[in-house]
Design an enzyme around this catalytic site. Structure first.
Site, PDB file in Angstrom:
ATOM      1  N   HIS A 134      -9.264  -2.633  -5.081  1.00 12.40           N
ATOM      2  CA  HIS A 134      -8.143  -2.876  -4.183  1.00 12.40           C
ATOM      3  C   HIS A 134      -7.123  -3.814  -4.828  1.00 12.40           C
ATOM      4  O   HIS A 134      -5.906  -3.673  -4.591  1.00 12.40           O
ATOM      5  CB  HIS A 134      -8.602  -3.453  -2.846  1.00 12.40           C
ATOM      6  CG  HIS A 134      -7.470  -3.562  -1.868  1.00 12.40           C
ATOM      7  ND1 HIS A 134      -6.968  -2.475  -1.193  1.00 12.40           N
ATOM      8  CD2 HIS A 134      -6.691  -4.616  -1.516  1.00 12.40           C
ATOM      9  CE1 HIS A 134      -5.938  -2.850  -0.453  1.00 12.40           C
ATOM     10  NE2 HIS A 134      -5.749  -4.147  -0.633  1.00 12.40           N
ATOM     11  N   HIS A 180      -0.556 -11.383  -4.782  1.00 10.38           N
ATOM     12  CA  HIS A 180       0.844 -10.995  -4.649  1.00 10.38           C
ATOM     13  C   HIS A 180       1.793 -12.057  -5.210  1.00 10.38           C
ATOM     14  O   HIS A 180       2.766 -11.730  -5.885  1.00 10.38           O
ATOM     15  CB  HIS A 180       1.179 -10.746  -3.180  1.00 10.38           C
ATOM     16  CG  HIS A 180       0.358  -9.667  -2.552  1.00 10.38           C
ATOM     17  ND1 HIS A 180       0.398  -8.362  -2.971  1.00 10.38           N
ATOM     18  CD2 HIS A 180      -0.531  -9.706  -1.521  1.00 10.38           C
ATOM     19  CE1 HIS A 180      -0.423  -7.634  -2.222  1.00 10.38           C
ATOM     20  NE2 HIS A 180      -0.992  -8.426  -1.352  1.00 10.38           N
ATOM     21  N   ASP A 182      -3.202  -3.043  -5.024  1.00 17.81           N
ATOM     22  CA  ASP A 182      -2.149  -3.984  -4.654  1.00 17.81           C
ATOM     23  C   ASP A 182      -1.198  -4.228  -5.828  1.00 17.81           C
ATOM     24  O   ASP A 182       0.027  -4.283  -5.657  1.00 17.81           O
ATOM     25  CB  ASP A 182      -2.753  -5.321  -4.222  1.00 17.81           C
ATOM     26  CG  ASP A 182      -3.172  -5.342  -2.756  1.00 17.81           C
ATOM     27  OD1 ASP A 182      -2.829  -4.395  -2.020  1.00 17.81           O
ATOM     28  OD2 ASP A 182      -3.833  -6.312  -2.347  1.00 17.81           O
ATOM     29  N   HIS A 194       0.826  -1.208   0.000  1.00 17.57           N
ATOM     30  CA  HIS A 194       0.000   0.000   0.000  1.00 17.57           C
ATOM     31  C   HIS A 194       0.864   1.262   0.000  1.00 17.57           C
ATOM     32  O   HIS A 194       0.546   2.236  -0.691  1.00 17.57           O
ATOM     33  CB  HIS A 194      -0.947   0.011   1.206  1.00 17.57           C
ATOM     34  CG  HIS A 194      -1.878  -1.144   1.239  1.00 17.57           C
ATOM     35  ND1 HIS A 194      -2.622  -1.484   2.348  1.00 17.57           N
ATOM     36  CD2 HIS A 194      -2.186  -2.072   0.287  1.00 17.57           C
ATOM     37  CE1 HIS A 194      -3.345  -2.552   2.088  1.00 17.57           C
ATOM     38  NE2 HIS A 194      -3.094  -2.924   0.848  1.00 17.57           N
TER      39      HIS A 194
END
Length: 285
Positions: free
Chosen positions: A235, A262, A239, A78
């Site tokens: 979001h 991720h 990310d 973030h």
């Protein structure tokens, strides 16, 4: 932008760590041209530091962690997204704990702090990574790709197979003048059953509806609901932006993720950067 940028002056932020549940303090400081983004663990002997680049990504479960020697910092995505949104190339992040504070679960607090102190243009030319050949990675029903494009763009698709959540797609150019507003406020999210399991293992101790969207079998539990109807996929874009900024330079290409995360993004970037025929550095003189 032709030239690199850093902060005009230092700014400090305090907040709760998502997993430790403890208060963590960070100070963002200016850095000279060609430094990049560094995290310095001031709570450890000798204040060891780790550069925020793909080479030092050590863990991608639940968040992105970077590590070099004794210096390990998790949940960097973030803050890295905030640096990307504010076009900050060089900065030192002093941190007195093992994870970046979660704040409200989005990047908006970091963006506001960076805007508060302002940024300054430096002498060094800004280098970009331009994608010259498409690269794709897959894992089961997830896929991520990056391909040549005249603009920098991120596209994400999510589908949680949940009775109260529709499949969502969001795509945005990183040159969009409304980029910051469109994605910086999108919060992290988790499913109640997973949160309870994580806390039983000593993780997510700082997680709450104050810093995350919590979802049960009936849908969103947060009293005030969502900030955007498609906040979950926004979001994912946030990310992705933070993880992409770990390439060490802004991207010119189109990143697409279907049910990504991720781990898949890091796998894609590792494959891309290891193939020098798929990308090159450019400077706008």
């Amino acid at each position: 932008m032709r030239y690199q940028r850093t902060l005009k002056k230092s700014v400090s932020v305090s907040g709760i760590g998502l997993h430790t549940g403890k208060e963590i303090n960070i100070t963002l400081r200016p850095a000279v041209s060609d430094t990049g983004i560094f995290f310095e663990r001031v709570d450890l002997p000798g204040a060891p530091a780790v550069k925020a680049i793909c080479d030092y990504v050590s863990d991608t479960r639940l968040a992105t962690t970077i590590k070099k020697g004794d210096a390990s910092v998790s949940t960097v995505e973030h803050l890295m997204a905030a640096f990307a949104l504010m076009r900050v190339d060089n900065a030192l992040v002093e941190i007195d704990g093992p994870e970046v504070p979660i704040m409200d679960g989005s990047a908006t607090f970091f963006v506001e702090k960076l805007r508060e102190v302002g940024t300054v243009e430096q002498e060094g030319l800004r280098r970009y990574i331009i994608v010259t050949r498409a690269v794709t990675v897959e894992e089961r029903d997830s896929q991520a790709s990056i391909s040549p494009s005249l603009e920098s763009r991120i596209t994400c698709f999510v589908d949680f197979n949940h009775q109260a959540l529709d499949a969502q797609t969001f795509s945005i150019s990183l040159l969009n003048p409304g980029l910051e507003k469109e994605i910086s406020e999108a919060r992290t999210f988790g499913f109640l059953k997973d949160v309870e399991m994580l806390k039983s293992k000593g993780l997510a101790l700082g997680g709450s509806p104050e810093n995350a969207i919590v979802i049960d079998e009936n849908g969103v539990m947060n009293e005030k609901g969502l900030r955007f109807p498609d906040e979950l996929v926004r979001h994912k874009v946030l990310d992705s932006l933070g993880d992409l900024y770990l390439m060490g330079a802004p991207l010119i290409g189109h990143f697409v993720a279907r049910k990504g995360g991720h781990a898949l993004t890091h796998k894609l970037l590792t494959r891309l950067l290891s193939n020098t025929e798929s990308w090159e550095y450019i400077e706008f003189r």
